[in-house]
Design an enzyme around this catalytic site. Sequence first.
Site, PDB file in Angstrom:
ATOM      1  N   SER A   8       0.786  -1.241   0.000  1.00 39.50           N
ATOM      2  CA  SER A   8       0.000   0.000   0.000  1.00 39.50           C
ATOM      3  C   SER A   8       0.813   1.284   0.000  1.00 39.50           C
ATOM      4  CB  SER A   8      -0.961   0.007   1.197  1.00 39.50           C
ATOM      5  OG  SER A   8      -2.046  -0.860   0.968  1.00 39.50           O
ATOM      6  N   GLU A  18      -5.034  -7.902  -5.069  1.00 37.35           N
ATOM      7  CA  GLU A  18      -4.088  -8.884  -5.614  1.00 37.35           C
ATOM      8  C   GLU A  18      -2.647  -8.399  -5.561  1.00 37.35           C
ATOM      9  OE1 GLU A  18      -8.087  -9.819  -6.938  1.00 37.35           O
ATOM     10  OE2 GLU A  18      -6.889  -7.978  -7.095  1.00 37.35           O
TER      11      GLU A  18
END
EC number: 3.5.2.6
Length: 306
Positions: A89, A185
């Site tokens: 992230s 994913e």
Amino acid sequence: MKNKKMLKIGMCVGILGLSITSLVTFTGGALQVEAKEKTGQVKHKNQATHKEFSQLEKKFDARLGVYAIDTGTNQTIAYRPNERFAFASTYKALAAGVLLQQNSTKKLDEVITYTKEDLVDYSPVTEKHVDTGMTLGEIAEAAVRYSDNTAGNILFHKIGGPKGYEKALRKMGDRVTMSDRFETELNEAIPGDIRDTSTAKAIARNLKDFTVGNALPHQKRNILTEWMKGNATGDKLIRAGVPTDWVDADKSGAGSYGTRNDIAIVWPPNRSPIIIAILSSKDEKEATYDNQLIKEAAEVVIDAIK
């Protein structure tokens, strides 16, 4: 008489020239010595930190990638700086930078709608606003501040998808980062799979360009760093490893194989900011990541740069 005057002038010029030559030689030599001393100090610091980072890897049974830049002195601290890690992230901060780069600040007020089917795992902000939608600015802030995955996917869509993100970084000089998939994913982090990976060095340089470099004008840099200062997922990471009177703006990331990352810009009092990228992974798919590893790696960086 004329010849005597010429002789005196010639002698003076000669002495002056000799003095200047001596001064230049002395100054040049002194600068070379100073440069060698600084190079030696930097080399010594990197050797010392190399040992400490290696010890952390053994302590936490993990692999570390570290790159830090003191923007005031250009001193760097590096450990496995060119090895690939899943970026997880952390991309959300840089993707928000790309969004700001490609759009006017007025565009941030545009309302974006999405459906319940668009929601993916871990979307604490966007899941509350399916009926009303959110402004583009709110979505970017949700992605950066709360690591909202649906917000991250919307960010991707607004900049041309993962490949649009990669293309934008290429234009900035990043020839390393590979971006291929959407959330969630992209967090698979399978060892040896170069999809959705980068290096500590590439990420740190990108973050530097967006926060203190020329990739964004001043107003947009402030918007991005304010989003990062409010990061709700970084309290135990780099932020925990820097002195309490330093200001921290960061973006964390996590994935399979014990992937735990944090990238940050930190401001020491009365000094230029420091850019830090710390990436980590483990060998087992279900391995638990360690926040403490990132904190302690940050402490090594800060001790070396102080």
